[in-house]
Design an enzyme around this catalytic site. Structure first.
Site, PDB file in Angstrom:
ATOM      1  CB  THR A 151       9.142   9.372  -1.393  1.00 29.53           C
ATOM      2  OG1 THR A 151       7.794   8.949  -1.159  1.00 29.53           O
ATOM      3  CG2 THR A 151       9.358   9.508  -2.892  1.00 29.53           C
ATOM      4  CG  ASN A 152       7.164   4.463  -0.602  1.00 26.89           C
ATOM      5  OD1 ASN A 152       6.108   4.546  -1.216  1.00 26.89           O
ATOM      6  ND2 ASN A 152       7.246   4.708   0.700  1.00 26.89           N
ATOM      7  CG  ASP A 153       8.073   2.892  -7.090  1.00 28.88           C
ATOM      8  OD1 ASP A 153       8.232   4.023  -7.555  1.00 28.88           O
ATOM      9  OD2 ASP A 153       8.728   1.891  -7.431  1.00 28.88           O
ATOM     10  CB  SER A 154       3.039   4.085  -2.089  1.00 26.78           C
ATOM     11  OG  SER A 154       1.660   4.174  -1.869  1.00 26.78           O
TER      12      SER A 154
ATOM     13  CB  ALA B 162       4.177   2.710   1.094  1.00 32.07           C
TER      14      ALA B 162
END
Ligand code: CTP
Length: 403
Positions: A209-212, A276
């Site tokens: 996943t990502n930081d969003s 994101a």
């Protein structure tokens, strides 16, 4: 924020009553004309003269009520009101308001007021937590009253707990965020907003996943709702609570998101892709947890490209539909942003410099550069995601109006 609005401030008996004077001043600074109704309890803490001097208007109290002056004071004040704020609201005032009592000037005015209403509680923590107060809070909320959550901290009693009156500036900011006077520029429009960082599974217990945080997308959904739109928020997992009045569609992966967006887009007037989205996903998703074995010291994960959702949307977009993208860039913001706008056939792109640590992914603030299809750009100041979302929604409304 409250330019030319008539605000009636109902002040009740609480040690925090003196802070209502500061609140009256802050509301005036935000553009409002303020008048005050004081309960008998409040008059024990602060005088009507203080408020009369600050607001340059007569103060309604039990003493001045029902004078033989040919006017029904509580109805006159109620009819004048664009927004009623009870602050500080004691446990007793909340009980009166929740039950429709009208046995004094302040509660009678409140009952007669048809305008939007906000209650800002302030009381001892045990009184706040008492089942009766929580029942009254629930009742007020289901009657459509906005009840702000009191702060937690040191109370006048000398111990800490929840029940403290919010600071006046915080009250003004929170009421501003309710969007009570937002022009209904998107009435009758259906807006889809996507939010959060997608999750791409490797196996049943792991994902990429990502930081969003989802904050920007949730703020856009809220702003669209406040502008009168029918809003569908398609969201990857976040820690945020659902915005009021919005249809929430939870998703996890880019594939889910693509399916959720593409199936709904034909019925929408506008799409704002704030999610994101992962650009790559594992080529193979293991159905069982991937084990480490004694013979493997490394694990090679093969990824494949995900579908570009906005590009797929572009192939089915009708001329009257508006699409908006966000661009997360660490360099050449304007050039890369303009290229994305063109490649994805967008009407508007909000370009975000994600290399800056003071704004973006997880924070409450942001700064974006709006890039329009005609090449015009406009950089916002660094400000709250709420205000950026409102600016973006204003632009969506303008685009829809000119299509
Ligand atoms: N987006 C999309 N589908 C993808 C990836 C991104 O619809 N598979 C959308 C995002 O929601 C955003 C816009 O496209 O509104 C731009 O996303 P961004 O991650 O900045 O750009 P990418 O197109 O993924 O390009 P790159 O990562 O190479 O910068």
């Amino acid at each position: 924020m409250f330019e030319d609005k008539h605000i009636t401030l109902t002040v009740s008996g609480s040690v925090a009553a003196y802070k209502a004077a500061l609140l009256a001043r802050d509301l005036q600074r935000a553009g409002a004309e303020v008048r005050v109704a004081l309960t008998a309890g409040a008059a024990q803490f602060v005088t009507a003269e203080t408020f009369a001097a600050l607001t340059k208007a007569p103060v309604l109290t039990d003493e001045t009520w029902w004078r033989a002056n040919g006017q029904i004071d509580h109805i006159e004040l109620a009819d004048w009101t664009d927004l009623a704020i009870a602050a500080p609201a004691s446990a007793n005032l909340m009980a009166q308001l929740a039950n429709g009592l009208a046995d004094d000037a302040a509660s009678a005015t409140w009952l007669a007021t048809a305008a939007p209403k906000v209650v800002v509680p302030a009381m001892n923590t045990h009184m706040w937590q008492a089942p009766a107060t929580q029942r009254n809070r629930q009742q007020l909320v289901s009657d459509g009253v906005h009840v702000l959550t009191p702060a937690t901290g040191q109370l006048a009693e000398g111990y800490a707990g929840q029940g403290r009156f919010l600071e006046p500036a915080e009250i003004v900011a929170q009421i501003g965020q309710l969007g009570l006077f937002v022009p209904q520029t998107l009435a009758g429009k259906h807006v889809i907003v996507t939010a959060g960082g997608t999750r791409e599974r490797l196996d049943p217990v792991r994902f990429l996943t990502n930081d969003s945080s989802g904050k920007m997308g949730y703020a856009v959904a809220t702003a669209a709702r406040q502008a009168g739109a029918d809003v569908t928020l398609i969201t990857a997992p976040t820690k945020l609570s659902s915005p009021a009045g919005v249809t929430v569609v939870p998703i996890e992966s880019t594939t889910d998101l693509a399916q959720a967006v593409l199936s709904r887009f034909p019925q929408a007037d506008a799409l704002v892709m704030a999610a994101a989205v992962a650009d790559f996903q594992p080529e193979v998703v293991a159905d069982q947890k991937i084990k480490k074995t004694t013979d493997n010291d490394e694990f090679i994960l093969k990824l494949k490209k995900t579908p570009d959702i906005l590009k797929e949307v572009a192939t089915i977009k009708r001329p009257k539909q508006v699409t908006v993208g966000f661009a997360a860039e660490t360099q050449n913001l304007l050039v890369n942003g303009a290229k994305k706008l063109h490649d994805k056939s967008l009407d508007l792109l909000a370009a975000n410099d994600v290399s800056r640590s003071d704004i973006g992914f997880n924070g409450d603030d942001n700064q974006v550069t709006f890039i329009m299809a005609d090449g015009v750009t406009d950089q916002t100041p660094k400000t709250s995601k709420t205000l950026i979302a409102q600016a973006l929604i204003d632009r969506v409304a303008q685009l829809l109006a000119t299509k």
